[in-house]
Design a protein around this motif. Structure first.
Motif: not given
Length: 178
Positions: A3, A37, A43
């Motif tokens: 992130g 985020y 991710y």
């Protein structure tokens, strides 16, 4: 992808293009995360690609140029977060050679799920050949980081980047004295 890459990307976009641009690229992307985020989250890499491509579309700046700028930008974040990696090395070559054998090992201790590029360093006379291997094809990001590393150590070096694979999954960096 960690992130911190996303949060720093948004900070760079906001600084260079304004908050409205951040909002625009988030809204024009189809993100599983919905553009939310945390620096320690993980991710899909596809999300940073969408954001980058939408930024390129909006700014009319080539993605590779934006990636390089992002590499230059995020160097300071890495330096502030991990000064020990930089302070234990005395030169650009020493630092770059330590990435795969020391820095990435330490990063994986903190973030075992991190997918890091493979970097192989060899030497040819006064030059370093740094081979970058990554399915994420972010060689231009690495170029920005390398250039900022050279500036950090205040050495008179130049970098030549050659894509060994058309998709950018393998890149050869030649770092040599000016």
């Amino acid at each position: 992808m960690k992130g911190i890459v996303f949060t720093e990307f948004f900070e760079m976009v906001e600084q260079k293009f304004g908050y409205e641009m951040v909002d625009t690229i988030i809204n024009s992307s189809k993100l599983e995360s919905e553009g939310i985020y945390t620096s320690v989250g993980t991710y899909p890499h596809s999300e940073i690609v969408q954001l980058l491509m939408n930024l390129s579309k909006e700014t009319k700046i080539e993605p590779d140029i934006l990636l390089k700028e992002f590499g230059l930008y995020i160097f300071d974040t890495f330096y502030k977060a991990y000064p020990q990696f930089f302070n234990t090395c005395n030169s650009v070559f020493e630092f770059l050679e330590s990435i795969d054998n020391y820095i990435h090992v330490e990063v994986l201790k903190l973030y075992p799920d991190a997918a890091l590029p493979k970097l192989d360093a060899t030497f040819d006379k006064e030059s370093m050949i740094l081979m970058y291997h990554s399915d994420r094809s972010m060689g231009s990001f690495a170029l920005g980081l390398i250039e900022k590393t050279i500036a950090h150590y205040e050495e008179d070096l130049t970098v030549i980047m050659d894509k060994e694979e058309k998709d950018g999954s393998i890149v050869k960096f030649t770092i040599k004295p000016i």
